[in-house]
Design an enzyme around this catalytic site. Structure first.
Site, PDB file in Angstrom:
ATOM      1  N   GLY A  10       0.809  -1.211   0.000  1.00 44.46           N
ATOM      2  CA  GLY A  10       0.000   0.000   0.000  1.00 44.46           C
ATOM      3  C   GLY A  10       0.844   1.263   0.000  1.00 44.46           C
ATOM      4  O   GLY A  10       2.086   1.217  -0.007  1.00 44.46           O
ATOM      5  N   GLN A  11       0.180   2.400   0.022  1.00 49.33           N
ATOM      6  CA  GLN A  11       0.858   3.690  -0.042  1.00 49.33           C
ATOM      7  C   GLN A  11       1.837   3.876   1.123  1.00 49.33           C
ATOM      8  O   GLN A  11       2.996   4.249   0.926  1.00 49.33           O
ATOM      9  CB  GLN A  11      -0.182   4.819  -0.032  1.00 49.33           C
ATOM     10  CG  GLN A  11       0.414   6.217  -0.061  1.00 49.33           C
ATOM     11  CD  GLN A  11      -0.621   7.312  -0.310  1.00 49.33           C
ATOM     12  OE1 GLN A  11      -0.483   8.113  -1.227  1.00 49.33           O
ATOM     13  NE2 GLN A  11      -1.662   7.343   0.508  1.00 49.33           N
ATOM     14  N   ILE A  37      -5.157 -10.236   6.619  1.00 44.82           N
ATOM     15  CA  ILE A  37      -5.320 -10.044   8.061  1.00 44.82           C
ATOM     16  C   ILE A  37      -6.705 -10.419   8.568  1.00 44.82           C
ATOM     17  O   ILE A  37      -6.915 -10.523   9.781  1.00 44.82           O
ATOM     18  CB  ILE A  37      -4.962  -8.606   8.497  1.00 44.82           C
ATOM     19  CG1 ILE A  37      -5.940  -7.580   7.920  1.00 44.82           C
ATOM     20  CG2 ILE A  37      -3.521  -8.277   8.126  1.00 44.82           C
ATOM     21  CD1 ILE A  37      -5.753  -6.175   8.517  1.00 44.82           C
ATOM     22  N   ALA A  60      -5.033  -1.533   5.520  1.00 40.44           N
ATOM     23  CA  ALA A  60      -6.323  -0.884   5.771  1.00 40.44           C
ATOM     24  C   ALA A  60      -7.192  -0.947   4.523  1.00 40.44           C
ATOM     25  O   ALA A  60      -6.685  -1.046   3.407  1.00 40.44           O
ATOM     26  CB  ALA A  60      -6.126   0.575   6.179  1.00 40.44           C
ATOM     27  N   TYR A 126     -16.232   4.012   7.590  1.00 34.40           N
ATOM     28  CA  TYR A 126     -14.777   3.868   7.677  1.00 34.40           C
ATOM     29  C   TYR A 126     -14.283   4.281   9.062  1.00 34.40           C
ATOM     30  O   TYR A 126     -13.530   3.546   9.720  1.00 34.40           O
ATOM     31  CB  TYR A 126     -14.117   4.714   6.590  1.00 34.40           C
ATOM     32  CG  TYR A 126     -12.610   4.801   6.691  1.00 34.40           C
ATOM     33  CD1 TYR A 126     -11.805   3.696   6.413  1.00 34.40           C
ATOM     34  CD2 TYR A 126     -11.991   5.992   7.067  1.00 34.40           C
ATOM     35  CE1 TYR A 126     -10.423   3.768   6.510  1.00 34.40           C
ATOM     36  CE2 TYR A 126     -10.608   6.081   7.157  1.00 34.40           C
ATOM     37  CZ  TYR A 126      -9.835   4.973   6.884  1.00 34.40           C
ATOM     38  OH  TYR A 126      -8.461   5.056   6.983  1.00 34.40           O
TER      39      TYR A 126
END
Length: 278
Positions: A10-11, A37, A60, A126
Site C-alpha cells: 500500500g501507499q 489479516i 487498511a 470507515y
C-alpha cells in the site's frame, strides 16, 4: 530488532519498506496476498513463525465512500476484525504493534484542533470501523501505539497531490472545496514517526500525527499547483456531494507527538520535499 510490515504494497507500506531498507533494518514484509489479516489463523501462524519485535501495520481498507455500501463488509472485516487479529497475535508473541488510524474517528465539528483525549464520534462507516479496531487493540493486552493521521499523500498509490497534478496538466481551471480544514501528512514523515515511537520507547497509547500547519483542500491544491498555469477556485463542499460524510474540521493537535522529541516539518515543507523527488 526485527520488524514485520503488514500491508506492504500500500501507499504507507511501500514507504515503510523504503525507509527500513535505507536504515538497513532487519524486517519481513507481508502484503494482503501473503497474509490476509482477516484470516485469523494465518495471522497467528505468521507471527509465531517470524517472531517480530515490532509490527508496523499499514494494512487498511481505505475506500471511504464504498465503505458506506458495497464495501461495508470488507471495511469492517479489515479495519475492525483484521486489526483485532493483529493485536491478539502481537500480544501472544510479545511484539509491539504500531497501528495507523484516522481523523475520521472524530465527528469533525469541534472548533479547534482535536486532542487525543477528545470524545470520539465517527460519522461514516470507515471511521466507525477504524475506531472499533482501536478499541480492540487497546483491549488486547499488546503493547501498542495508535497513530491517528489525516490527508495522507506520498510516492506510492493514489492521493490528492497526484490527482491535482494530473488535473492541472489537462485543465485550465479547477474548483476545490474550501470549507474542510485539516493537516496533510506525507507518508515519509509518518513512516519516520512510527519508527521514532519505537526507537525512543515512547509511552504506549494514542498519538495524533500529521505534518504541521493547517490548511483547506483549496489552499492545499493551490500550493500543489503553485508552478502550474492553472486557475484554482474555491467552492463549497455542497458542490461535491459524497456518499460518506467528510468532516469540516480534521485538524489534529500535535503537541503529544512533538513531546516525544520528533521534529515535525510543516506540510508546505513536506510537499516541497516530496515534489522535488518526483
Amino acid at each position: 530488532m526485527k520488524y514485520l510490515v503488514v500491508g506492504a504494497n500500500g501507499q504507507l507500506g511501500q514507504e515503510l519498506v523504503k525507509l527500513l531498507n535505507e536504515r538497513h533494518e532487519t524486517f519481513v514484509v507481508f502484503d494482503s496476498q501473503a497474509m490476509n489479516i482477516t484470516n485469523r489463523n494465518r495471522v497467528l501462524e505468521v507471527f509465531e513463525t517470524e517472531k517480530p519485535d515490532v509490527v508496523l501495520d499499514a494494512a487498511a481498507y481505505t475506500a471511504v465512500d464504498a465503505a458506506e455500501d458495497e464495501g461495508k463488509d470488507l471495511n469492517w472485516a479489515v479495519n475492525a476484525d483484521g486489526s483485532k487479529n493483529l493485536a491478539d497475535a502481537a500480544n501472544r508473541i510479545g511484539a509491539k504493534l504500531v497501528f495507523v488510524s484516522t481523523d475520521y474517528v472524530f465527528g469533525g465539528t469541534k472548533e479547534g484542533a482535536y486532542l487525543e483525549t477528545d470524545p470520539v464520534g465517527p460519522k461514516n462507516e470507515y471511521g466507525k470501523a477504524k475506531l472499533a479496531g482501536e478499541r480492540s487493540i487497546e483491549a488486547s493486552g499488546a503493547e501498542y501505539y495508535i497513530v491517528r493521521t489525516s490527508w495522507v499523500f506520498g510516492e506510492f498509490g493514489k492521493n490528492f497531490v497526484f490527482t491535482m497534478q494530473n488535473l492541472g496538466k489537462r485543465l485550465d481551471k479547477l474548483t476545490v472545496v474550501n470549507d474542510q480544514k485539516g493537516r496533510p501528512t506525507w507518508t515519509r514523515t509518518l513512516a519516520e514517526f512510527m519508527m521514532h515511537l519505537v526507537a525512543v520507547d515512547a509511552e504506549q497509547g494514542i498519538y495524533n500525527f500529521s505534518n504541521d500547519n493547517e490548511t483547506t483542500w483549496y489552499e492545499f491544491a493551490k500550493e500543489i499547483l503553485r508552478d502550474e498555469d492553472v486557475d484554482v477556485e474555491p467552492v463549497s463542499s455542497d458542490m461535491f456531494p459524497t456518499k460518506a460524510y467528510r468532516p469540516a474540521n480534521s485538524v489534529l493537535d500535535l503537541n503529544k507527538a512533538k513531546a516525544t522529541g520528533f521534529v515535525i516539518p510543516t506540510w508546505q515543507e513536506a510537499l516541497a520535499s516530496f515534489q522535488s523527488e518526483l
